[in-house]
Write a protein that holds these residues in place. Structure first.
Motif, PDB file in Angstrom:
ATOM      1  N   UNK A 193       0.747  -0.959   0.142  1.00  0.00           N
ATOM      2  CA  UNK A 193       0.127  -0.222  -0.167  1.00  0.00           C
ATOM      3  C   UNK A 193       0.856   1.282   0.051  1.00  0.00           C
ATOM      4  N   UNK A 194       0.394   2.430  -0.517  1.00  0.00           N
ATOM      5  CA  UNK A 194       1.245   3.580  -0.768  1.00  0.00           C
ATOM      6  C   UNK A 194       1.579   4.053   0.800  1.00  0.00           C
ATOM      7  N   UNK A 195       2.707   4.821   1.006  1.00  0.00           N
ATOM      8  CA  UNK A 195       3.121   5.458   2.159  1.00  0.00           C
ATOM      9  C   UNK A 195       2.272   6.684   2.236  1.00  0.00           C
ATOM     10  N   UNK A 196       1.883   6.656   3.564  1.00  0.00           N
ATOM     11  CA  UNK A 196       1.351   7.954   4.023  1.00  0.00           C
ATOM     12  C   UNK A 196       2.093   8.857   4.823  1.00  0.00           C
ATOM     13  N   UNK A 197       2.674   8.209   5.645  1.00  0.00           N
ATOM     14  CA  UNK A 197       3.651   9.213   6.548  1.00  0.00           C
ATOM     15  C   UNK A 197       5.088   8.293   6.777  1.00  0.00           C
TER      16      UNK A 197
ATOM     17  N   UNK B  36      14.095  13.919   8.871  1.00  0.00           N
ATOM     18  CA  UNK B  36      13.026  14.263   8.416  1.00  0.00           C
ATOM     19  C   UNK B  36      11.738  13.800   8.469  1.00  0.00           C
ATOM     20  N   UNK B  37      10.670  14.491   8.151  1.00  0.00           N
ATOM     21  CA  UNK B  37       9.339  13.789   8.094  1.00  0.00           C
ATOM     22  C   UNK B  37       8.914  14.228   6.639  1.00  0.00           C
ATOM     23  N   UNK B  38       8.300  13.113   6.206  1.00  0.00           N
ATOM     24  CA  UNK B  38       7.660  13.291   4.862  1.00  0.00           C
ATOM     25  C   UNK B  38       6.138  12.646   4.982  1.00  0.00           C
ATOM     26  N   UNK B  39       5.421  13.536   4.341  1.00  0.00           N
ATOM     27  CA  UNK B  39       3.831  13.257   4.327  1.00  0.00           C
ATOM     28  C   UNK B  39       3.404  12.892   2.929  1.00  0.00           C
ATOM     29  N   UNK B  40       3.009  11.849   2.420  1.00  0.00           N
ATOM     30  CA  UNK B  40       2.402  11.596   1.197  1.00  0.00           C
ATOM     31  C   UNK B  40       3.240  12.287  -0.036  1.00  0.00           C
TER      32      UNK B  40
ATOM     33  N   UNK C 283       0.030  24.751   9.476  1.00  0.00           N
ATOM     34  CA  UNK C 283       0.522  24.232   8.129  1.00  0.00           C
ATOM     35  C   UNK C 283       0.623  22.642   7.954  1.00  0.00           C
ATOM     36  N   UNK C 284       0.920  21.872   8.896  1.00  0.00           N
ATOM     37  CA  UNK C 284       0.952  20.472   8.645  1.00  0.00           C
ATOM     38  C   UNK C 284      -0.528  20.117   9.032  1.00  0.00           C
ATOM     39  N   UNK C 285      -1.237  20.811   9.857  1.00  0.00           N
ATOM     40  CA  UNK C 285      -3.109  20.475   9.495  1.00  0.00           C
ATOM     41  C   UNK C 285      -3.508  20.587   8.194  1.00  0.00           C
TER      42      UNK C 285
END
Length: 249
Positions: A6-10, A65-69, A80-82
Motif C-alpha cells: 500500500x502507498x506510504x502515508x507518513x 526528516x518527516x515526509x507526508x504523502x 501548516x501541517x494540519x
C-alpha cells in the motif's frame, strides 16, 4: 500476479529529538501506510508522544526528516501541517472547559475567531457540520453543556469530533482509550473502524493492548526512542524483542 505494498502515508528518516542529555527520539526511521490503522506502542518513556510532537510541528526535531504523502513537512508549524491533511488529538484532552460543546467544535475549525465564537457565533455551514459530527460521535445531546461538565470519555469524543472538523486525511490519536470506561473505549474503536472504512488513515498511540491488537492493521513498537519491531499485530505480539522491551524477558 504481482502485488504492490500500500502507498506510504507518513515516513520519518533519522528523526531525532533530545532534551538535555536524553534522546527521547533517537534516529527513528518509520513508515506508516496510507488507508491503514497504524499503531505505535512501547513502554512508558519510549518516545511515542515526542515522536508525535515532532511529526505534527509541536516541537522541532534536532535531526531527520518527516515526509507526508511524498511532501517533506519537517519543522513546519502545526497549522501548516494540519492544512497538509494531518489532524491529531493529545494524551491529555485539550478542550476549552468554560465553552460549550458546540462552541468547542466551532473553535476547532476557526481558532482565529475564538472571541467571536464565544456565545455560539459561527457560519450556518460550520454549525451544521459541527452538529452532524456531534451526532456521529454520540454527544449531540450535550451541545449546550460546558465541556468542564463532561466526563473524561465524553471529552475524548469531543476532541475527536473537533479533529474531524478539519477533514484530515490522516488522524493521529494519542492514547484515545486512556482514562476511558470500557463502553466508551468500544465506541471510540467503532468510530476509528468506520472512519478508516471511509478512507481515513490512522496512527494511534495506545497502551490498551486489547484495543491495539483488535483494531490495528500495522503495529510499530518503540523502545528508547527508536523502532525495534513492526508488522501485523499477530507477529508483533510474538516478537521476542517486544516481550523483552515490555516484560524484560
Amino acid at each position: 500476479m504481482t502485488t504492490h505494498p500500500p502507498p506510504r502515508s507518513l515516513e520519518t528518516e533519522g528523526l531525532t529529538k533530545s532534551f538535555g542529555g536524553v534522546r527521547a527520539v533517537d534516529g527513528a526511521t518509520v513508515t506508516f501506510r496510507h488507508g491503514r490503522i497504524n499503531a505505535l506502542i512501547g513502554p512508558n518513556g519510549s518516545g511515542k508522544t515526542t515522536f508525535f510532537n515532532c511529526v505534527t510541528g509541536m516541537i522541532r526535531p534536532d535531526a531527520g526528516t518527516v515526509t507526508y504523502r511524498g511532501q517533506q513537512i519537517t519543522g513546519r508549524p502545526p497549522h501548516r501541517i494540519a492544512r497538509a491533511g494531518i489532524g491529531r488529538s493529545f494524551q491529555l484532552c485539550r478542550v476549552f472547559p468554560r465553552m460549550t460543546v458546540l462552541e468547542n467544535m466551532l473553535v476547532a475549525v476557526r481558532p482565529a475567531r475564538l472571541r467571536d465564537l464565544v456565545g455560539g457565533a459561527g457560519s450556518p455551514a460550520e454549525t451544521d457540520k459541527a452538529r452532524r459530527l456531534l451526532v456521529r460521535v454520540g454527544i449531540d445531546h450535550l451541545e449546550n453543556v460546558e465541556a468542564a461538565n463532561l466526563s473524561y470519555g465524553q471529552q475524548k469524543l469531543l476532541e475527536l469530533a473537533g479533529v474531524l472538523m478539519g477533514d484530515p486525511d490522516t488522524i493521529m490519536l494519542d492514547e484515545p482509550a486512556g482514562g476511558v470506561n470500557p463502553a466508551l473505549i468500544g465506541r471510540i474503536g467503532t468510530l476509528i473502524r468506520e472512519l478508516n472504512d471511509e478512507g481515513k488513515t490512522f496512527l494511534v498511540v495506545e497502551h490498551n493492548m486489547d484495543m491495539v491488537m483488535s483494531l490495528s492493521h500495522h503495529v510499530v513498537v518503540f523502545d528508547r526512542g527508536r523502532p525495534i519491531a513492526e508488522g501485523p499485530p499477530s507477529a508483533v505480539r510474538a516478537d521476542p524483542r517486544v516481550l523483552e522491551a515490555y516484560l524484560g524477558i
